[in-house]
Write a protein that holds these residues in place. Sequence first.
Motif, PDB file in Angstrom:
ATOM      1  N   VAL A  89       2.553  20.404 -71.335  1.00  0.00           N
ATOM      2  CA  VAL A  89       2.460  22.003 -70.747  1.00  0.00           C
ATOM      3  C   VAL A  89       3.888  22.981 -71.270  1.00  0.00           C
ATOM      4  CG1 VAL A  89       4.650  20.785 -69.029  1.00  0.00           C
ATOM      5  CG2 VAL A  89       3.271  22.547 -68.393  1.00  0.00           C
ATOM      6  N   THR A 141      -4.728  17.914 -71.050  1.00  0.00           N
ATOM      7  CA  THR A 141      -5.958  19.038 -71.045  1.00  0.00           C
ATOM      8  C   THR A 141      -5.436  19.798 -72.043  1.00  0.00           C
ATOM      9  OG1 THR A 141      -5.972  18.202 -69.111  1.00  0.00           O
ATOM     10  CG2 THR A 141      -7.284  19.689 -70.304  1.00  0.00           C
ATOM     11  N   CYS A 142      -4.468  20.613 -72.462  1.00  0.00           N
ATOM     12  CA  CYS A 142      -5.082  21.125 -72.679  1.00  0.00           C
ATOM     13  C   CYS A 142      -4.669  21.110 -74.404  1.00  0.00           C
ATOM     14  CB  CYS A 142      -3.668  22.568 -72.782  1.00  0.00           C
ATOM     15  SG  CYS A 142      -2.534  22.089 -72.930  1.00  0.00           S
ATOM     16  N   ILE A 178      -1.417  19.118 -67.100  1.00  0.00           N
ATOM     17  CA  ILE A 178      -1.678  20.346 -67.644  1.00  0.00           C
ATOM     18  C   ILE A 178      -1.787  19.743 -69.277  1.00  0.00           C
ATOM     19  CG2 ILE A 178      -1.112  23.080 -68.342  1.00  0.00           C
ATOM     20  CD1 ILE A 178      -3.496  22.389 -66.176  1.00  0.00           C
ATOM     21  N   GLY A 226      -1.210  30.778 -68.289  1.00  0.00           N
ATOM     22  CA  GLY A 226      -1.008  29.382 -67.676  1.00  0.00           C
ATOM     23  C   GLY A 226      -0.518  28.844 -67.098  1.00  0.00           C
ATOM     24  N   VAL A 227      -0.491  27.082 -67.114  1.00  0.00           N
ATOM     25  CA  VAL A 227       0.204  26.761 -65.911  1.00  0.00           C
ATOM     26  C   VAL A 227       1.211  26.729 -67.049  1.00  0.00           C
ATOM     27  CG1 VAL A 227       1.105  24.354 -64.865  1.00  0.00           C
ATOM     28  CG2 VAL A 227      -1.347  26.060 -64.418  1.00  0.00           C
ATOM     29  N   ASP A 243      -1.458  29.929 -72.282  1.00  0.00           N
ATOM     30  CA  ASP A 243      -2.501  29.268 -71.412  1.00  0.00           C
ATOM     31  C   ASP A 243      -2.369  27.901 -72.474  1.00  0.00           C
ATOM     32  OD1 ASP A 243      -4.141  29.305 -72.954  1.00  0.00           O
ATOM     33  OD2 ASP A 243      -5.891  29.336 -71.699  1.00  0.00           O
ATOM     34  N   LEU A 252      -5.631  26.341 -72.522  1.00  0.00           N
ATOM     35  CA  LEU A 252      -6.763  25.845 -71.576  1.00  0.00           C
ATOM     36  C   LEU A 252      -8.141  26.130 -71.173  1.00  0.00           C
ATOM     37  CD1 LEU A 252      -5.643  23.405 -68.972  1.00  0.00           C
ATOM     38  CD2 LEU A 252      -5.358  25.173 -67.456  1.00  0.00           C
ATOM     39  N   TYR A 299       1.216  19.339 -63.726  1.00  0.00           N
ATOM     40  CA  TYR A 299       1.857  19.260 -65.763  1.00  0.00           C
ATOM     41  C   TYR A 299       1.809  18.404 -66.827  1.00  0.00           C
ATOM     42  CZ  TYR A 299       5.535  22.114 -63.457  1.00  0.00           C
ATOM     43  OH  TYR A 299       6.135  22.834 -62.296  1.00  0.00           O
TER      44      TYR A 299
END
Length: 239
Positions: A206, A200-201, A197, A177-178, A233, A236, A194
């Motif tokens: 990150v 969210t994840c 992310i 993922g990122v 990820d 994510l 970052y």
Amino acid sequence: MQMELDGQRVVLLGGTSGIGFGAARIAAAHGAEVVVVSSREENVRHTLDQLPDSAWGDVADFSDPDAIESVIGRIGRLDHLIYTAGEPLYISPVEHLDIAVAREYFQIRFFGALAAAKAARGRMPDTGSIIVTAGVAKDRPGFGWAGPASISGALEALTKALAVEFAPVRVNCVAPGVIRSPLWQGTLHVEEMYQEIADTCLAGRVGEIEDVAKAYLYLMTQDYSTGMVLTVDGGLTLV
């Protein structure tokens, strides 16, 4: 003490920065003889200064299948091939997409991986493995991500096809993922990205290069996995 990759040669195309360098370091730490290949000689020299004395390197143009065939030929025997080569992502709405530029990125990321796998298959034992690198854009594309999403999907399909054709050599794919890495250098508001992310994840942070490097180690040493796409990820794609 014997380590998991003692006596094995791991060749990394794109192994001088970011995720590729992380994979090179973890392979070396587990006993492998590491060979890093970059498109730039200065990157190879800089990377070798940070790896054990047993490591060595070479240079190749990843957009040229003949150059990839030549560098694999010079390296000779190998046990594992890791392909992480690729320029920073080309993100553009289709309305403004430069098809020629998109084709260049596809050439390095997809056809480069295919050329490397083709060259490596006959030079590794049946216990060997090939690992290509995709991403989660196929599953969670953002606006302007038609190019990266297409490349990711193509690499996952290639992984499964080569696993069938190259058996018993194992062929797998890592899909990050990122990840906090040089790939995103130059991106506007990268720290804000970052943080978004991380907020969210599911993992709540990150990803780091070391997180993804562990995936390559797993796929090299887990000798009953093939045709697999290992997503790293932080969850994510589930949110």
